[in-house]
Design a protein around this motif. Structure first.
Motif, PDB file in Angstrom:
ATOM      1  N   PHE A 139       0.801  -1.216   0.000  1.00 47.00           N
ATOM      2  CA  PHE A 139       0.000   0.000   0.000  1.00 47.00           C
ATOM      3  C   PHE A 139       0.836   1.269   0.000  1.00 47.00           C
ATOM      4  O   PHE A 139       0.297   2.370  -0.094  1.00 47.00           O
ATOM      5  CB  PHE A 139      -1.012   0.021   1.154  1.00 47.00           C
ATOM      6  N   GLY A 140       2.160   1.154   0.060  1.00 46.30           N
ATOM      7  CA  GLY A 140       2.976   2.361   0.014  1.00 46.30           C
ATOM      8  C   GLY A 140       4.454   2.042  -0.015  1.00 46.30           C
ATOM      9  O   GLY A 140       4.874   0.914   0.245  1.00 46.30           O
ATOM     10  N   SER A 141       5.235   3.062  -0.359  1.00 49.05           N
ATOM     11  CA  SER A 141       6.693   2.921  -0.358  1.00 49.05           C
ATOM     12  C   SER A 141       7.322   4.303  -0.360  1.00 49.05           C
ATOM     13  O   SER A 141       6.643   5.308  -0.566  1.00 49.05           O
ATOM     14  CB  SER A 141       7.165   2.126  -1.581  1.00 49.05           C
ATOM     15  N   ASP A 142       8.645   4.322  -0.162  1.00 45.93           N
ATOM     16  CA  ASP A 142       9.351   5.589  -0.279  1.00 45.93           C
ATOM     17  C   ASP A 142       9.517   5.917  -1.767  1.00 45.93           C
ATOM     18  O   ASP A 142       9.132   5.138  -2.646  1.00 45.93           O
ATOM     19  CB  ASP A 142      10.689   5.548   0.448  1.00 45.93           C
ATOM     20  N   GLY A 143      10.092   7.060  -2.067  1.00 45.69           N
ATOM     21  CA  GLY A 143      10.235   7.503  -3.450  1.00 45.69           C
ATOM     22  C   GLY A 143      11.046   6.576  -4.328  1.00 45.69           C
ATOM     23  O   GLY A 143      10.843   6.511  -5.540  1.00 45.69           O
ATOM     24  N   TRP A 144      11.967   5.860  -3.751  1.00 48.69           N
ATOM     25  CA  TRP A 144      12.813   4.950  -4.521  1.00 48.69           C
ATOM     26  C   TRP A 144      12.252   3.539  -4.590  1.00 48.69           C
ATOM     27  O   TRP A 144      12.752   2.695  -5.320  1.00 48.69           O
ATOM     28  CB  TRP A 144      14.217   4.893  -3.914  1.00 48.69           C
ATOM     29  N   GLY A 145      11.250   3.248  -3.793  1.00 54.71           N
ATOM     30  CA  GLY A 145      10.673   1.911  -3.768  1.00 54.71           C
ATOM     31  C   GLY A 145      11.490   0.915  -2.978  1.00 54.71           C
ATOM     32  O   GLY A 145      11.256  -0.285  -3.050  1.00 54.71           O
ATOM     33  N   SER A 146      12.453   1.417  -2.203  1.00 49.53           N
ATOM     34  CA  SER A 146      13.293   0.486  -1.446  1.00 49.53           C
ATOM     35  C   SER A 146      12.729   0.193  -0.056  1.00 49.53           C
ATOM     36  O   SER A 146      13.079  -0.808   0.547  1.00 49.53           O
ATOM     37  CB  SER A 146      14.716   1.012  -1.327  1.00 49.53           C
ATOM     38  N   HIS A 147      11.865   1.052   0.464  1.00 50.20           N
ATOM     39  CA  HIS A 147      11.202   0.797   1.742  1.00 50.20           C
ATOM     40  C   HIS A 147       9.719   0.632   1.436  1.00 50.20           C
ATOM     41  O   HIS A 147       9.077   1.541   0.918  1.00 50.20           O
ATOM     42  CB  HIS A 147      11.431   1.940   2.740  1.00 50.20           C
ATOM     43  N   ILE A 148       9.179  -0.538   1.732  1.00 47.82           N
ATOM     44  CA  ILE A 148       7.836  -0.909   1.308  1.00 47.82           C
ATOM     45  C   ILE A 148       6.941  -1.153   2.518  1.00 47.82           C
ATOM     46  O   ILE A 148       7.350  -1.786   3.488  1.00 47.82           O
ATOM     47  CB  ILE A 148       7.902  -2.179   0.432  1.00 47.82           C
ATOM     48  N   ASN A 166      21.466  -8.483  -9.693  1.00 54.28           N
ATOM     49  CA  ASN A 166      20.655  -9.598 -10.154  1.00 54.28           C
ATOM     50  C   ASN A 166      19.372  -9.858  -9.382  1.00 54.28           C
ATOM     51  O   ASN A 166      18.554 -10.656  -9.829  1.00 54.28           O
ATOM     52  CB  ASN A 166      21.491 -10.886 -10.134  1.00 54.28           C
ATOM     53  N   GLU A 167      19.216  -9.247  -8.208  1.00 51.96           N
ATOM     54  CA  GLU A 167      18.034  -9.586  -7.415  1.00 51.96           C
ATOM     55  C   GLU A 167      17.688  -8.483  -6.419  1.00 51.96           C
ATOM     56  O   GLU A 167      18.471  -7.584  -6.155  1.00 51.96           O
ATOM     57  CB  GLU A 167      18.250 -10.901  -6.685  1.00 51.96           C
ATOM     58  N   ALA A 168      16.496  -8.607  -5.878  1.00 55.40           N
ATOM     59  CA  ALA A 168      16.030  -7.744  -4.799  1.00 55.40           C
ATOM     60  C   ALA A 168      15.877  -8.619  -3.565  1.00 55.40           C
ATOM     61  O   ALA A 168      15.164  -9.623  -3.596  1.00 55.40           O
ATOM     62  CB  ALA A 168      14.715  -7.088  -5.167  1.00 55.40           C
ATOM     63  N   ILE A 169      16.545  -8.239  -2.476  1.00 56.33           N
ATOM     64  CA  ILE A 169      16.545  -9.046  -1.257  1.00 56.33           C
ATOM     65  C   ILE A 169      15.764  -8.291  -0.179  1.00 56.33           C
ATOM     66  O   ILE A 169      16.150  -7.184   0.204  1.00 56.33           O
ATOM     67  CB  ILE A 169      17.982  -9.320  -0.780  1.00 56.33           C
ATOM     68  N   PRO A 170      14.656  -8.874   0.321  1.00 56.73           N
ATOM     69  CA  PRO A 170      13.879  -8.187   1.354  1.00 56.73           C
ATOM     70  C   PRO A 170      14.503  -8.360   2.742  1.00 56.73           C
ATOM     71  O   PRO A 170      15.024  -9.416   3.078  1.00 56.73           O
ATOM     72  CB  PRO A 170      12.521  -8.888   1.283  1.00 56.73           C
ATOM     73  N   HIS A 171      14.438  -7.286   3.526  1.00 55.10           N
ATOM     74  CA  HIS A 171      14.847  -7.306   4.932  1.00 55.10           C
ATOM     75  C   HIS A 171      13.654  -6.774   5.721  1.00 55.10           C
ATOM     76  O   HIS A 171      13.318  -5.594   5.618  1.00 55.10           O
ATOM     77  CB  HIS A 171      16.078  -6.427   5.170  1.00 55.10           C
ATOM     78  N   PHE A 172      13.008  -7.651   6.459  1.00 52.58           N
ATOM     79  CA  PHE A 172      11.827  -7.255   7.208  1.00 52.58           C
ATOM     80  C   PHE A 172      12.227  -6.347   8.367  1.00 52.58           C
ATOM     81  O   PHE A 172      13.146  -6.640   9.106  1.00 52.58           O
ATOM     82  CB  PHE A 172      11.091  -8.488   7.719  1.00 52.58           C
ATOM     83  N   ASP A 173      11.511  -5.231   8.507  1.00 54.79           N
ATOM     84  CA  ASP A 173      11.828  -4.234   9.527  1.00 54.79           C
ATOM     85  C   ASP A 173      10.803  -4.167  10.653  1.00 54.79           C
ATOM     86  O   ASP A 173      11.155  -3.966  11.802  1.00 54.79           O
ATOM     87  CB  ASP A 173      11.922  -2.838   8.898  1.00 54.79           C
ATOM     88  N   TYR A 174       9.538  -4.293  10.332  1.00 56.44           N
ATOM     89  CA  TYR A 174       8.481  -4.002  11.302  1.00 56.44           C
ATOM     90  C   TYR A 174       7.256  -4.849  10.966  1.00 56.44           C
ATOM     91  O   TYR A 174       6.950  -5.073   9.804  1.00 56.44           O
ATOM     92  CB  TYR A 174       8.102  -2.526  11.207  1.00 56.44           C
ATOM     93  N   TYR A 175       6.580  -5.304  11.998  1.00 54.96           N
ATOM     94  CA  TYR A 175       5.268  -5.899  11.800  1.00 54.96           C
ATOM     95  C   TYR A 175       4.411  -5.642  13.021  1.00 54.96           C
ATOM     96  O   TYR A 175       4.914  -5.387  14.120  1.00 54.96           O
ATOM     97  CB  TYR A 175       5.351  -7.410  11.518  1.00 54.96           C
ATOM     98  N   LYS A 176       3.119  -5.659  12.812  1.00 57.18           N
ATOM     99  CA  LYS A 176       2.172  -5.494  13.907  1.00 57.18           C
ATOM    100  C   LYS A 176       0.860  -6.150  13.493  1.00 57.18           C
ATOM    101  O   LYS A 176       0.397  -5.972  12.365  1.00 57.18           O
ATOM    102  CB  LYS A 176       1.936  -4.015  14.205  1.00 57.18           C
ATOM    103  N   LEU A 177       0.289  -6.909  14.399  1.00 59.14           N
ATOM    104  CA  LEU A 177      -1.025  -7.489  14.180  1.00 59.14           C
ATOM    105  C   LEU A 177      -2.052  -6.373  14.238  1.00 59.14           C
ATOM    106  O   LEU A 177      -2.042  -5.545  15.162  1.00 59.14           O
ATOM    107  CB  LEU A 177      -1.314  -8.535  15.262  1.00 59.14           C
ATOM    108  N   LEU A 178      -2.932  -6.334  13.259  1.00 61.39           N
ATOM    109  CA  LEU A 178      -3.986  -5.310  13.217  1.00 61.39           C
ATOM    110  C   LEU A 178      -5.314  -5.959  13.526  1.00 61.39           C
ATOM    111  O   LEU A 178      -5.768  -6.844  12.794  1.00 61.39           O
ATOM    112  CB  LEU A 178      -4.033  -4.657  11.832  1.00 61.39           C
TER     113      LEU A 178
END
Length: 104
Positions: free
Chosen positions: A53-62, A85-97
Motif C-alpha cells: 500500500f505504500g513505499s518511499d520515493g525509490w521503492g526500497s522501503h515498502i 541480479n536480485e532484490a533481497i527483502p529485509h523485514f523491519d516491522y510488523y504489527k497485528l492489526l
C-alpha cells in the motif's frame, strides 16, 4: 498479490520468530489513507494474501499488509536491498492489526 510458498514461509517465520517492533515506520498520509482502504478490501479475502500500500520515493522501503494462513492481518514494513541480479527483502516491522485504528 499471489505469493510463492517460500515467500509465505518467510513472512510467517518473520512474524513468529521476531519480537514486534515498537517504533512504527514513517508513512505518508496518502499511504495511510490508501492502506486503510486496502485493509478493508482484504477483510473478506482468505489468507494468505499480500498487498503493498505504500513505499518511499525509490521503492526500497515498502509498506504492505499480509493476511496470514490463520487469517490474521499484519502490517509489514521491509527494506529492499537491490543488487545487480536480485532484490533481497529485509523485514523491519510488523504489527497485528485487529481493526483499522492503526491507520489513524
Amino acid at each position: 498479490m499471489s505469493l510463492t510458498e517460500n515467500q509465505i514461509n518467510d513472512l510467517e517465520k518473520f512474524i513468529s520468530t521476531n519480537a514486534r517492533m515498537t517504533a512504527a515506520p514513517a508513512i505518508s498520509t496518502c499511504d495511510l489513507i490508501y492502506g486503510k482502504r486496502v485493509f478493508h478490501e482484504m477483510e473478506n479475502i482468505p489468507g494468505p494474501e499480500y498487498k503493498i500500500f505504500g513505499s518511499d520515493g525509490w521503492g526500497s522501503h515498502i509498506h504492505s499488509l499480509y493476511k496470514s494462513k490463520e487469517n490474521k492481518t499484519y502490517i509489514i514494513s521491509l527494506t529492499m536491498t537491490l543488487t545487480k541480479n536480485e532484490a533481497i527483502p529485509h523485514f523491519d516491522y510488523y504489527k497485528l492489526l485487529e481493526n483499522d485504528a492503526w491507520f489513524g
